[in-house]
Write an enzyme that holds these catalytic residues in place. Structure first.
Site, short mmCIF file in Angstrom:
data_model
loop_
_atom_site.label_atom_id
_atom_site.label_comp_id
_atom_site.label_asym_id
_atom_site.label_seq_id
_atom_site.Cartn_x
_atom_site.Cartn_y
_atom_site.Cartn_z
N LYS A 104 0.86 -1.19 0.00
CA LYS A 104 0.00 0.00 0.00
C LYS A 104 0.88 1.23 0.00
CE LYS A 104 -3.88 2.17 0.20
NZ LYS A 104 -3.42 2.87 -1.04
N GLN A 125 7.21 3.81 4.20
CA GLN A 125 5.80 3.40 4.23
C GLN A 125 5.61 2.14 5.09
OE1 GLN A 125 4.06 5.46 1.68
NE2 GLN A 125 2.24 5.06 2.87
N LYS A 128 5.25 3.51 8.63
CA LYS A 128 4.06 4.38 8.70
C LYS A 128 2.79 3.53 8.69
CE LYS A 128 3.97 7.55 5.49
NZ LYS A 128 3.68 8.44 4.34
N LYS A 140 5.47 1.71 -2.99
CA LYS A 140 5.43 3.06 -3.57
C LYS A 140 5.74 2.94 -5.04
CE LYS A 140 4.95 7.40 -2.33
NZ LYS A 140 4.22 7.97 -1.18
N ASP A 180 0.16 10.71 -4.74
CA ASP A 180 1.29 11.35 -4.06
C ASP A 180 1.59 12.60 -4.90
OD1 ASP A 180 3.40 10.70 -1.80
OD2 ASP A 180 4.59 11.45 -3.46
N THR A 224 -4.46 13.67 4.94
CA THR A 224 -3.05 13.80 5.32
C THR A 224 -2.82 15.12 6.06
OG1 THR A 224 -2.54 12.60 3.29
CG2 THR A 224 -0.68 13.58 4.47
N ASN A 255 -1.90 19.09 -2.19
CA ASN A 255 -2.93 18.42 -1.42
C ASN A 255 -2.66 18.46 0.10
OD1 ASN A 255 -3.55 15.37 -0.19
ND2 ASN A 255 -5.28 16.39 -1.14
#
Ligand code: NDP
Ligand code: 2IT
Length: 460
Positions: A104, A125, A128, A140, A180, A224, A255
């Site tokens: 993911k 990631q 996280k 990623k 992203d 986020t 974003n």
């Protein structure tokens, strides 16, 4: 020295030797990957006390295994521009770790994308995603494609070509990409459409960050940025402070930045500056977020345009100089290594109280050390920006259940996830002898869950 003391000393030495040896191995194997080595260095430094207490991780070779991606897919992406000229870009997907769930993580379209950047992002990631407490592994992807100045049709053709190749390796239970840098709901929409076309069906859970009107989750766009502010809010409580009345600067205007600014403002802060890669704006009255949203989300314009509508605001064409503005709280939300030692020194000299990393690895190791030495509250990216992927995992749940939660339900769950992550970081830092060090806390708490799963799942 008692027998117990000498066991502790032996364990500590063994742990230090192990970490040193594996880091040398990682360096040798990835000599040119500076971002990846930076990310591993930080993790390795945090994990020494863990290996001293958990020799089973050493015997199971966890560090050697966790630093080597399960799989890296690199591929050619050929596409045609509006003039009929053919272009070739390079596509990547790093499937780093699947011990906690399907791979993911986001997809980045930016000319700087290379193997090192993809690997550092996928590596971070792992920790996280583990911190969120949700069943997600880590990956990623991206491309060195530059979306700037491209027409909508060019974006569509590139994205379709990109996903045509990647579709062989992803799926709702296998690998679930999201956005992203340079990838938002428009690009995810094109990827989703092309994937379903190739598969001959509708597989809702293969991407997250979809438009809420077409299978996405309410609250993902905001997640986020809001999550970063929720995390910093928890950090501030240690000093009996809140966002109310604080002066904030936020780098970027994409974003993550926009929704970090929105939540900080909702909580009573005055956000005086934001940026893009061209430069930064400073508005002493406080940034007008409606203008930034229109310029960036609707009109796709540069942040410099802001000053045409807000005459009191200043524009400076050096984005890194944003950190010279005095502030109480700084939220780097643009890109990796945007705060170096020089920027950190400026922030410290201006008595910054807290840093919350909305971007991935926005502070260099030197900058991070400076903040910690000077008692600045520091919220590391793996924890502070985990809200995005956490709501992505909620989108996967909603897709599986074929239902939609309200924006309020999602926000409530996000808030809880961020509070829980904060508590896990604090607890892990305490338990391993570094109270208050959220960098160590995040790295250790994220690591323990994955390491235990790797032991349980046997050698791979
Ligand atoms: P966007 O593409 O929406 O926005 C990126 C912003 O950062 C833009 O303002 C961009 O300016 C600026 N920027 C990008 N690269 C550079 C650079 N090399 N130098 C200076 N400014 C730059 O991306 P996101 O907001 O989604 O992502 C921002 C950061 O947050 C990244 O580190 C990403 O990995 C991280 N992140 C994103 C999540 C998400 O859910 N989207 C989740 C967790 C982390 P310009 O337009 O001029 O290029
Ligand atoms: O860095 C990140 O956590 C993201 N870009 C979001 C990943 C996701 O799967 O939502």
């Amino acid at each position: 020295m008692t027998k117990l003391d000498s066991i502790h000393t032996d364990n500590k030495k063994r742990a230090n030797d192990y970490v040193h040896e594996v880091y040398e191995l990682v360096k040798k194997r990835n000599p040119d990957e500076k971002e990846f080595l930076q990310a591993t260095r930080e993790i390795f430094d945090s994990l020494r006390p863990v290996f001293a207490q958990h020799p089973e991780y050493i015997t199971n070779g966890i560090l050697e295994r966790i630093t080597e991606p399960e799989r890296i897919i690199t591929f050619r992406v050929a596409w045609e521009d509006d003039q009929g000229k053919v272009h070739v870009n390079r596509g990547f997907r790093v499937q780093f770790n699947s011990d906690l769930g399907p791979y993911k993580g986001g997809i980045r379209f930016h000319p700087s994308v290379n193997a090192s950047i993809m690997k550092f992002l996928a590596f971070e990631q792992i920790f996280k995603n583990s911190l969120t407490g949700q069943p997600i592994g880590a990956g990623k992807g991206g491309s060195d494609f530059d979306p700037k100045g491209k027409s909508d049709r060019e974006i569509m053709r590139f994205t379709q070509s990109f996903i045509t190749e990647l579709s062989k390796y992803i799926g709702p239970d296998r690998d679930v990409p999201a956005g992203d840098i340079g990838v938002g709901k428009r690009e995810i929409g094109y990827m989703f459409g092309q994937y379903n076309r190739l598969k001959g069906g509708y597989e809702a859970g293969v991407f997250t960050g979809k438009d809420p009107n077409h299978g996405g989750s309410l609250g993902r766009k905001e997640a986020t940025g809001y999550g970063t502010v929720y995390f910093v809010e928890e950090m501030l409580k240690v000093k009996n402070e809140s966002f109310d009345g604080q002066t904030v600067i936020v780098s970027g205007s994409g974003n993550v930045s926009i929704y970090a600014m929105e939540k900080a403002m909702q909580l009573g802060a005055k956000v005086v500056a934001c940026s893009d890669s061209g430069g930064y704006i400073y508005d002493e009255n406080g940034i007008n977020l409606d203008t930034v949203k229109r310029l960036k989300e609707v009109e796709n314009k540069r942040i410099s345009e802001y000053t045409k509508e807000h005459l009191q605001a200043e524009y400076h064409d050096d984005c890194s100089a944003i950190w010279s503005i005095p502030c109480d709280i700084a939220l780097p939300c643009a890109t990796q290594n945007e705060i170096d030692e020089i920027a950190a020194r400026m922030l410290v000299a201006n008595s910054v109280k807290a840093i919350g990393e909305g971007a991935n690895m926005p502070c260099t190791l030197e900058a991070m050390a400076l903040f910690q030495e000077n008692g600045v509250l520091f919220g590391p990216a793996k924890a502070a920006n985990a809200g995005g992927v956490a709501v992505s995992a909620m989108e996967m749940s909603q897709n599986s259940m074929r239902l939609s939660w309200t924006a309020e339900e999602v926000d409530e769950k996000l808030h809880l996830v961020m509070k829980n992550i904060y508590t896990s970081c604090v607890d892990a830092a305490d338990r391993f002898g570094h109270p208050g060090n959220l960098v160590m806390g995040a790295n250790i708490a994220g690591f323990l869950k994955v390491a235990d799963a790797m032991v349980a799942h046997g050698l791979s």
